[in-house]
Design an enzyme around this catalytic site. Structure first.
Site, short mmCIF file in Angstrom:
data_model
loop_
_atom_site.label_atom_id
_atom_site.label_comp_id
_atom_site.label_asym_id
_atom_site.label_seq_id
_atom_site.Cartn_x
_atom_site.Cartn_y
_atom_site.Cartn_z
CB ALA A 164 -0.88 -0.02 1.24
CD GLU A 191 -2.60 -7.45 2.63
OE1 GLU A 191 -2.19 -6.31 2.36
OE2 GLU A 191 -3.35 -7.68 3.59
CD GLU A 247 1.55 -5.55 5.72
OE1 GLU A 247 2.30 -6.49 6.06
OE2 GLU A 247 0.86 -5.59 4.69
N1 COA Z 1 4.63 3.16 -0.63
C1 COA Z 1 5.04 4.34 -1.15
N2 COA Z 1 6.19 4.47 -1.82
C2 COA Z 1 6.96 3.40 -1.96
C3 COA Z 1 6.61 2.14 -1.44
C4 COA Z 1 5.38 2.05 -0.75
N3 COA Z 1 4.93 0.89 -0.25
N4 COA Z 1 7.58 1.26 -1.72
C5 COA Z 1 8.52 1.94 -2.41
N5 COA Z 1 8.15 3.24 -2.55
C6 COA Z 1 8.86 4.31 -3.24
C7 COA Z 1 10.05 4.81 -2.45
O1 COA Z 1 9.63 5.75 -1.46
C8 COA Z 1 10.87 5.42 -3.55
O2 COA Z 1 10.30 6.65 -3.90
P1 COA Z 1 11.24 7.97 -4.15
O3 COA Z 1 12.14 7.58 -5.28
O4 COA Z 1 10.26 9.04 -4.49
O5 COA Z 1 11.99 8.17 -2.86
C9 COA Z 1 10.65 4.49 -4.71
O6 COA Z 1 9.43 3.82 -4.44
C10 COA Z 1 11.75 3.45 -4.89
O7 COA Z 1 11.87 2.74 -3.68
P2 COA Z 1 13.27 2.58 -2.89
O8 COA Z 1 12.95 2.34 -1.44
O9 COA Z 1 14.18 3.71 -3.22
O10 COA Z 1 13.82 1.25 -3.57
P3 COA Z 1 14.86 0.19 -2.93
O11 COA Z 1 15.27 -0.70 -4.04
O12 COA Z 1 15.91 0.89 -2.16
O13 COA Z 1 13.98 -0.65 -1.86
C11 COA Z 1 12.02 -1.86 -1.10
C12 COA Z 1 12.93 -1.47 -2.30
C13 COA Z 1 10.80 -2.59 -1.66
C14 COA Z 1 12.82 -2.79 -0.17
C15 COA Z 1 11.62 -0.59 -0.32
O14 COA Z 1 11.09 0.35 -1.25
C16 COA Z 1 10.57 -0.83 0.74
O15 COA Z 1 10.87 -1.33 1.79
N6 COA Z 1 9.30 -0.43 0.44
C17 COA Z 1 8.23 -0.52 1.38
C18 COA Z 1 7.72 -1.93 1.53
C19 COA Z 1 6.62 -2.00 2.57
O16 COA Z 1 6.83 -1.77 3.74
N7 COA Z 1 5.41 -2.34 2.10
C20 COA Z 1 4.27 -2.49 2.95
C21 COA Z 1 3.53 -1.23 3.03
S1 COA Z 1 2.11 -1.41 4.11
#
Ligand code: COA
Length: 260
Positions: free
Chosen positions: A67, A115, A135
C-alpha cells in the site's frame, strides 16, 4: 472502455493483462489504484471477450511494493477501517471472479502487493521476486486480507512467522511454502502465465468457474463445500458444454466449448 491513470490494460486472445503502472513508486497501491483495480476486475466479470486475467507490475523490479505508505501514514482509526474494508472488498472480487486470474509476480510483492497476489487464483513468480508482509515494521498489520489468505495458503505457523518477523522471502522459498505455483526466469514470466491461462480458458468456462466457487467454499464458514460441489457438479451435467465434452471424447475429437 474506462480510462486509467495507474493501470495499463491489454486484451489479447481472451486474456486481459492488467499492469499496475506506478514503477517510480514500485507500483505501490494508492487509493486511486485500488479504485481502478475494482473497475478493471469488474470488466473481467462483465466483458464476454475477457476469458481470464493476469495481474502484473510495470518495470523489472516490483510487482507491487505495498500500500502507498505516504497515504497510510495519514490514516486515523476512523478512516482506517473503511480503508481496509474497501481494499478487502476489491480483493474479494478478484478471489471470487469465476474467470481465472493469475498473478505474474515480477519483483517485490510486499504488503498489499503480496495480498493482491494471494487474492489471485494462483501465482507465478520470476526468479527475482520477493514476498513479504512487512507491515509490523511500520507498526501496523496487513489490512487487505493478508492475515487470512496467507494462513489459508501456507498454514498457521509459517504465516505467523512471516507476518510477525516482517521478513522477505525469495521466490524459491515462496514456492517451497506453497505460496507460489511456479518460478521462472523473468523473461519467461508472461509467457508462462499466458500458457497456463491459455490452457485453462480452452476448457468449459462454466466448469472452471464452478471449480473456483467450490475451492473458495472451503474457506467460507457459512457454506457446506461438499453441498456446493454436488450442486455445481449437477449444474455442469445440465450444460451444453458437458454434452459437447463427453460427446467429443466418445467421438475422439477436440471439444468446442461454448460457455453454456
Ligand atoms: N509506498 C510508497 N512508496 C513506496 C513504497 C510504498 N509501499 N515502496 C517503495 N516506494 C517508493 C520509495 O519511497 C521510492 O520513492 P522515491 O524515489 O520518491 O523516494 C521508490 O518507491 C523506490 O523505492 P526505494 O525504497 O528507493 O527502492 P529500494 O530498491 O531501495 O527498496 C524496497 C525497495 C521494496 C525494499 C523498499 O522500497 C521498501 O521497503 N518499500 C516498502 C515496503 C513495505 O513496507 N510495504 C508495505 C507497506 S504497508
Amino acid at each position: 472502455m474506462a480510462t486509467y491513470e495507474n493501470l495499463l490494460l491489454d486484451l489479447n486472445n481472451g486474456i486481459l493483462t492488467i499492469t499496475i503502472n506506478r514503477a517510480d513508486k514500485l507500483n505501490a497501491l494508492n487509493i486511486d489504484t485500488i479504485r481502478e483495480i475494482k473497475t478493471a476486475i469488474q470488466q473481467v466479470y462483465d466483458d464476454a471477450d475477457v476469458k481470464g486475467a493476469i495481474f502484473t507490475g510495470a518495470g523489472q523490479k516490483a510487482f507491487v511494493a505495498g500500500a502507498d505508505i505516504a497515504e497510510i501514514a495519514e490514516l486515523s482509526e476512523l478512516n482506517a477501517r473503511g480503508f481496509a474494508e474497501r481494499g478487502q472488498d476489491v480483493f474479494a472480487m478478484i478471489e471470487r471472479c469465476t474467470k481465472p486470474v493469475i498473478a505474474a509476480v515480477n519483483g517485490f510483492a510486499l504488503g498489499g502487493g503480496c495480498e493482491l497476489a494471494m487474492a489471485c487464483h494462483m501465482r507465478v513468480a520470476s526468479d527475482n521476486a520477493r514476498f513479504g508482509q512487512p507491515e509490523v515494521n511500520l507498526g501496523v498489520i496487513p489490512g487487505y486480507g493478508g492475515t487470512q489468505r496467507m494462513t489459508q495458503l501456507i498454514g498457521k505457523g509459517k504465516a505467523m512467522e512471516l507476518m510477525m518477523t516482517g521478513d522477505m522471502i525469495t521466490a524459491e522459498e515462496a514456492k517451497n511454502l506453497g505460496l507460489v505455483n511456479h518460478v521462472v526466469p523473468q523473461e519467461d514470466l508472461m509467457l508462462k502465465c499466458n500458457e497456463i491461462l491459455g490452457k485453462i480458458i480452452s476448457k468449459a468456462p462454466l466448469a472452471i468457474g464452478l471449480v473456483i466457487d467450490c475451492v473458495n467454499a472451503v474457506f467460507n464458514k457459512d457454506e457446506n463445500g461438499y453441498q456446493t460441489e454436488a450442486n455445481s457438479f449437477a449444474r455442469c451435467c445440465s450444460s451444453d458444454d458437458f454434452v459437447e465434452g463427453t460427446n467429443a471424447f466418445l467421438e475422439k475429437r477436440k471439444p468446442e466449448f461454448k460457455g453454456a
